[in-house]
Design an enzyme around this catalytic site. Structure first.
Site, PDB file in Angstrom:
ATOM      1  N   CYS A   1     -25.692  10.263  15.564  1.00  0.00           N
ATOM      2  CA  CYS A   1     -26.683  11.312  14.403  1.00  0.00           C
ATOM      3  C   CYS A   1     -27.034  10.253  13.367  1.00  0.00           C
ATOM      4  CB  CYS A   1     -26.587  12.754  14.459  1.00  0.00           C
ATOM      5  SG  CYS A   1     -25.499  13.068  13.582  1.00  0.00           S
TER       6      CYS A   1
ATOM      7  N   ARG B   1     -25.649  17.287  13.947  1.00  0.00           N
ATOM      8  CA  ARG B   1     -26.528  17.450  15.399  1.00  0.00           C
ATOM      9  C   ARG B   1     -25.573  16.900  15.603  1.00  0.00           C
ATOM     10  NH1 ARG B   1     -31.213  14.117  13.581  1.00  0.00           N
ATOM     11  NH2 ARG B   1     -30.275  13.215  12.024  1.00  0.00           N
TER      12      ARG B   1
ATOM     13  N   ASP C   1     -33.687  16.678  11.806  1.00  0.00           N
ATOM     14  CA  ASP C   1     -32.210  16.652  11.180  1.00  0.00           C
ATOM     15  C   ASP C   1     -31.970  17.926  10.455  1.00  0.00           C
ATOM     16  OD1 ASP C   1     -30.704  16.157   9.207  1.00  0.00           O
ATOM     17  OD2 ASP C   1     -31.132  14.490   8.505  1.00  0.00           O
TER      18      ASP C   1
END
Ligand code: 4NP
Length: 146
Positions: A7, A13, A117
């Site tokens: 990520c 994440r 996000d």
């Protein structure tokens, strides 16, 4: 199989994807290696975001000992598959590919969807966890059905 989860920050994440994939891999008795990295360098050396640690803990997964690192082109040599969370990650990782073979290793974790996000969205961590778990299970099921 060696799998890298990527990520932007490697604190929200991809640490979840790393922990969840390891968990499901173990549950299925597979011998896969899993790691994670970020395209950015802001959080190198840090543990995952406390909100990711908390949501993983809620579902019985401990990600607190992970340590943030930055993605680099040498990861293409190390890993068989590189799963990214969103289109920006996809672009940033593909920009470092050195060959067509490198490019073929890179995929969106959710195939046709992105994992948003959650960094500025405290209440999104549960939804992000669910999306990532679904993606990890689908990847493993697809692999096992081959
Ligand atoms: P992640 O979230 O990419 O899921 O780890 C982010 C964490 C930190 C930042 C951006 C995204 N940041 O800009 O510091």
């Amino acid at each position: 199989m060696k799998i890298l989860m990527v990520c932007l920050g490697n604190i929200c994440r991809s640490p979840l994807a790393h922990g969840i994939m390891e968990h499901v891999v173990k549950e299925k008795g597979l011998n896969w290696d899993v790691d994670s990295a970020g395209t950015g360098d802001w959080h190198i050396g840090s543990p995952p975001d406390r909100r990711s640690i908390a949501i993983a803990k809620k579902y019985g997964i401990d990600i607190s000992s992970q340590c943030c690192r930055q993605f680099s082109a040498s990861d293409f040599d190390e890993f068989d598959r590189i799963y990214v969370m969103d289109k920006m990650n996809l672009r940033d990782v593909l920009a470092q590919a050195r060959s067509e073979e490198d490019k073929q290793k890179v995929r969106l974790l959710l195939n046709k969807e992105v994992v948003p996000d959650p960094y500025y969205e405290d209440d999104q961590f549960d939804a992000v966890f669910q999306m990532i778990e679904k993606g990890c299970r689908e990847i493993i099921n697809e692999e096992l059905s081959k």
